[in-house]
Write a protein that holds these residues in place. Sequence first.
Motif, PDB file in Angstrom:
ATOM      1  N   LYS A   1       7.842  23.553  16.270  1.00 50.80           N
ATOM      2  CA  LYS A   1       8.851  22.932  15.404  1.00 50.80           C
ATOM      3  C   LYS A   1       9.577  21.826  16.158  1.00 50.80           C
ATOM      4  CE  LYS A   1      13.053  23.833  12.726  1.00 50.80           C
ATOM      5  NZ  LYS A   1      14.047  24.830  12.266  1.00 50.80           N
ATOM      6  N   VAL A   2       9.588  20.633  15.566  1.00 49.46           N
ATOM      7  CA  VAL A   2      10.326  19.493  16.135  1.00 49.46           C
ATOM      8  C   VAL A   2      11.390  19.111  15.112  1.00 49.46           C
ATOM      9  CG1 VAL A   2      10.167  17.164  17.080  1.00 49.46           C
ATOM     10  CG2 VAL A   2       8.248  18.748  17.354  1.00 49.46           C
ATOM     11  N   TYR A   3      12.577  19.659  15.294  1.00 51.49           N
ATOM     12  CA  TYR A   3      13.662  19.522  14.310  1.00 51.49           C
ATOM     13  C   TYR A   3      13.972  18.056  14.017  1.00 51.49           C
ATOM     14  CZ  TYR A   3      18.302  19.981  12.221  1.00 51.49           C
ATOM     15  OH  TYR A   3      19.393  19.898  11.390  1.00 51.49           O
ATOM     16  N   ASN A   4      14.027  17.710  12.723  1.00 51.08           N
ATOM     17  CA  ASN A   4      14.209  16.310  12.328  1.00 51.08           C
ATOM     18  C   ASN A   4      14.878  16.279  10.953  1.00 51.08           C
ATOM     19  OD1 ASN A   4      13.981  13.648  11.544  1.00 51.08           O
ATOM     20  ND2 ASN A   4      11.783  13.491  11.888  1.00 51.08           N
ATOM     21  N   ASP A   5      16.173  15.964  10.935  1.00 56.52           N
ATOM     22  CA  ASP A   5      16.885  15.880   9.653  1.00 56.52           C
ATOM     23  C   ASP A   5      17.375  14.462   9.371  1.00 56.52           C
ATOM     24  OD1 ASP A   5      18.883  15.649  11.521  1.00 56.52           O
ATOM     25  OD2 ASP A   5      20.298  16.974  10.498  1.00 56.52           O
ATOM     26  N   SER A   6      16.831  13.490  10.101  1.00 52.93           N
ATOM     27  CA  SER A   6      17.280  12.109   9.949  1.00 52.93           C
ATOM     28  C   SER A   6      16.821  11.541   8.606  1.00 52.93           C
ATOM     29  CB  SER A   6      16.736  11.248  11.087  1.00 52.93           C
ATOM     30  OG  SER A   6      17.133   9.899  10.915  1.00 52.93           O
ATOM     31  N   ARG A   7      17.718  10.853   7.931  1.00 52.18           N
ATOM     32  CA  ARG A   7      17.385  10.247   6.641  1.00 52.18           C
ATOM     33  C   ARG A   7      16.864   8.821   6.800  1.00 52.18           C
ATOM     34  NH1 ARG A   7      22.582  12.139   2.899  1.00 52.18           N
ATOM     35  NH2 ARG A   7      22.253  14.390   3.124  1.00 52.18           N
ATOM     36  N   LYS A   8      16.856   8.347   8.044  1.00 49.22           N
ATOM     37  CA  LYS A   8      16.345   6.995   8.294  1.00 49.22           C
ATOM     38  C   LYS A   8      15.393   7.060   9.475  1.00 49.22           C
ATOM     39  CE  LYS A   8      20.649   6.055  10.766  1.00 49.22           C
ATOM     40  NZ  LYS A   8      21.801   5.136  10.889  1.00 49.22           N
TER      41      LYS A   8
ATOM     42  N   GLY B   1       0.812  -1.215   0.000  1.00 51.52           N
ATOM     43  CA  GLY B   1       0.000   0.000   0.000  1.00 51.52           C
ATOM     44  C   GLY B   1       0.844   1.262   0.000  1.00 51.52           C
ATOM     45  N   HIS B   2       2.030   1.183   0.589  1.00 43.82           N
ATOM     46  CA  HIS B   2       2.945   2.336   0.566  1.00 43.82           C
ATOM     47  C   HIS B   2       3.634   2.422  -0.792  1.00 43.82           C
ATOM     48  CE1 HIS B   2       2.628   3.740   4.682  1.00 43.82           C
ATOM     49  NE2 HIS B   2       2.746   2.493   5.131  1.00 43.82           N
ATOM     50  N   ARG B   3       4.140   3.613  -1.121  1.00 43.49           N
ATOM     51  CA  ARG B   3       4.774   3.840  -2.422  1.00 43.49           C
ATOM     52  C   ARG B   3       6.285   3.989  -2.330  1.00 43.49           C
ATOM     53  NH1 ARG B   3       0.437   8.487  -4.385  1.00 43.49           N
ATOM     54  NH2 ARG B   3      -1.426   7.155  -4.286  1.00 43.49           N
ATOM     55  N   GLN B   4       6.794   4.215  -1.108  1.00 49.36           N
ATOM     56  CA  GLN B   4       8.240   4.343  -0.925  1.00 49.36           C
ATOM     57  C   GLN B   4       8.664   3.538   0.301  1.00 49.36           C
ATOM     58  OE1 GLN B   4       9.943   8.338  -1.355  1.00 49.36           O
ATOM     59  NE2 GLN B   4       8.040   9.021  -2.324  1.00 49.36           N
ATOM     60  N   GLU B   5       9.931   3.627   0.667  1.00 47.92           N
ATOM     61  CA  GLU B   5      10.483   2.798   1.738  1.00 47.92           C
ATOM     62  C   GLU B   5       9.749   2.993   3.062  1.00 47.92           C
ATOM     63  OE1 GLU B   5      13.579   6.230   1.236  1.00 47.92           O
ATOM     64  OE2 GLU B   5      12.194   5.084  -0.033  1.00 47.92           O
ATOM     65  N   ILE B   6       9.681   1.899   3.826  1.00 46.93           N
ATOM     66  CA  ILE B   6       9.018   1.897   5.133  1.00 46.93           C
ATOM     67  C   ILE B   6      10.077   2.205   6.182  1.00 46.93           C
ATOM     68  CG2 ILE B   6       7.472   0.629   6.663  1.00 46.93           C
ATOM     69  CD1 ILE B   6       6.444   0.856   3.756  1.00 46.93           C
ATOM     70  N   LEU B   7       9.983   3.370   6.806  1.00 46.88           N
ATOM     71  CA  LEU B   7      11.029   3.813   7.738  1.00 46.88           C
ATOM     72  C   LEU B   7      10.762   3.428   9.187  1.00 46.88           C
ATOM     73  CD1 LEU B   7      11.673   7.359   6.229  1.00 46.88           C
ATOM     74  CD2 LEU B   7      13.029   5.283   5.913  1.00 46.88           C
ATOM     75  N   ALA B   8       9.499   3.142   9.542  1.00 44.31           N
ATOM     76  CA  ALA B   8       9.182   2.788  10.932  1.00 44.31           C
ATOM     77  C   ALA B   8       7.941   1.912  10.976  1.00 44.31           C
ATOM     78  CB  ALA B   8       8.962   4.049  11.772  1.00 44.31           C
TER      79      ALA B   8
ATOM     80  N   HIS C   1       2.174  13.749   6.943  1.00 39.13           N
ATOM     81  CA  HIS C   1       3.153  14.827   7.046  1.00 39.13           C
ATOM     82  C   HIS C   1       3.461  15.365   5.663  1.00 39.13           C
ATOM     83  CE1 HIS C   1       4.490  14.422  11.350  1.00 39.13           C
ATOM     84  NE2 HIS C   1       3.967  13.218  11.199  1.00 39.13           N
ATOM     85  N   ASN C   2       4.137  16.519   5.619  1.00 38.87           N
ATOM     86  CA  ASN C   2       4.559  17.097   4.343  1.00 38.87           C
ATOM     87  C   ASN C   2       6.018  16.764   4.048  1.00 38.87           C
ATOM     88  OD1 ASN C   2       2.036  18.347   3.899  1.00 38.87           O
ATOM     89  ND2 ASN C   2       2.623  20.032   5.273  1.00 38.87           N
ATOM     90  N   GLY C   3       6.427  15.611   4.466  1.00 34.78           N
ATOM     91  CA  GLY C   3       7.783  15.124   4.252  1.00 34.78           C
ATOM     92  C   GLY C   3       7.800  13.650   4.598  1.00 34.78           C
ATOM     93  N   LYS C   4       8.988  13.077   4.667  1.00 33.65           N
ATOM     94  CA  LYS C   4       9.101  11.667   5.043  1.00 33.65           C
ATOM     95  C   LYS C   4       8.639  11.480   6.488  1.00 33.65           C
ATOM     96  CE  LYS C   4      13.032  10.758   1.987  1.00 33.65           C
ATOM     97  NZ  LYS C   4      14.432  10.241   1.893  1.00 33.65           N
ATOM     98  N   VAL C   5       7.914  10.396   6.744  1.00 29.73           N
ATOM     99  CA  VAL C   5       7.526  10.054   8.117  1.00 29.73           C
ATOM    100  C   VAL C   5       8.501   8.992   8.593  1.00 29.73           C
ATOM    101  CG1 VAL C   5       5.635   9.436   9.649  1.00 29.73           C
ATOM    102  CG2 VAL C   5       5.122  10.447   7.427  1.00 29.73           C
ATOM    103  N   ASN C   6       9.324   9.329   9.574  1.00 32.40           N
ATOM    104  CA  ASN C   6      10.402   8.410   9.958  1.00 32.40           C
ATOM    105  C   ASN C   6      10.373   8.006  11.431  1.00 32.40           C
ATOM    106  OD1 ASN C   6      11.141  10.897  10.928  1.00 32.40           O
ATOM    107  ND2 ASN C   6      13.256  10.829  10.179  1.00 32.40           N
ATOM    108  N   GLY C   7       9.251   8.270  12.112  1.00 28.52           N
ATOM    109  CA  GLY C   7       9.147   7.836  13.503  1.00 28.52           C
ATOM    110  C   GLY C   7       7.711   7.601  13.914  1.00 28.52           C
ATOM    111  N   LEU C   8       7.507   6.541  14.692  1.00 31.43           N
ATOM    112  CA  LEU C   8       6.180   6.139  15.185  1.00 31.43           C
ATOM    113  C   LEU C   8       6.294   5.743  16.636  1.00 31.43           C
ATOM    114  CD1 LEU C   8       4.833   3.510  12.631  1.00 31.43           C
ATOM    115  CD2 LEU C   8       3.797   5.733  13.032  1.00 31.43           C
TER     116      LEU C   8
END
Length: 396
Positions: free
Chosen positions: A286-293, A184-191, A244-251
């Motif tokens: 703002k919750v700063y988040n620049d992690s690529r994974k 169902g997702h279109r890109q990599e599953i980060l969490a 989100h308006n970007g990658k979702v990388n934490g749950l």
Amino acid sequence: MLGFLSARQAGLVDPLCLRRAESTRRVLGLELNKDRDVERIHGSGVNTLDIEPVEGRYMLSGGSDGVIVLYDLENSSRQPYYTCKAVCSIGRDHPDVHKYSVETVQWYPHDTGMFTSSSFDKTLKVWDTNTLQAADVFNFEETVYSHHMSPVATKHCLVAVGTKGPKVQLCDLKSGSCSHILRGHRQEILAVSWSPRYDYILATASADSRVKLWDVRRASGCLITLDQHNGKKSQAVESANTAHNGKVNGLCFTSDGLHLLTVGTDNRMRLWNSSNGENTLVNYGKVYNDSRKGLKFTVSCGCSSEFVFVPYGSTIAVYTVYSGEQITMLKGHYKSVDCCVFQSNFQELYSGSRDCNILAWVPSLCEPVPDDNETTTKSQLNPAFEDAWSSSDEEG
């Protein structure tokens, strides 16, 4: 404290009130423990931490160097200053060591005799704690970003695995094979994260800006795709049906499983009702988040008002979950923090960073002494101390 004890003895307050108030006080007083070190073993960044839920004594760490370390957090020396020693490690010379960065480690929820790890080397490994040998290995065609075992499931032993390919794979520890795939997702599953409330409910976060809730018993699988606009934007809008308006990388689910927290590279954190998928619109700023994974953050348990601990650059930001208020910033690392884990028995926090260190944050023992002419009214107390818990008798 004495007032709580007297009220408890007289039967004027619920037994949980004292415990919740004290837990809250301890969390609000978290500070870097200058008397406790965690032995430094990793030669590169620490990506993931997990404390076993049985005793709350042993902690796993996984690093960018592929090394896994098991620590004993108990102070066996009985000295005020001590080091949490590494009991054992799966180092570079171990025959079963991961070839590349370890992204997730997790204890088997019901027994410290087993733990799991996943890595960029496209494997999920199941380890025997006593022999430190790999009891089973699951191989994948794509890079593995995250995995999770249900903390409450009694009728299945499924491990959810998020990979670079846009699919979630469910691995059955009983059969030793992948039972089925969630698409169902279109890109990599980060969490990925199982609900702590329901055996078969799974949350997944992806680089496609979407978060999905699944019932793994259903053939169709997906129950809800979370929508940050709560369905109020046209489906033609690009951000429709995105969390989100970007990658979702934490749950991270709250401890009662009623709500779900997500973080994304749009520097936002959102709180969702996990039963109907509604965005509660709590504003954390703002919750700063620049992690690529994947970013590993955690929540408190057993407090009057629960707290969330989120890596924020080289610090850890602490927020109240339901109001969005930022309580404090925990400063001690000198490079980006990638993970943190909460020890609910003693209200302690452990964090891992790219500076190769694991730091322990513990409740302050000293409380500020008020001036003689200073009186503290109820309105002056931090609102996080207010107990949100109520019984059906009080409601009636």
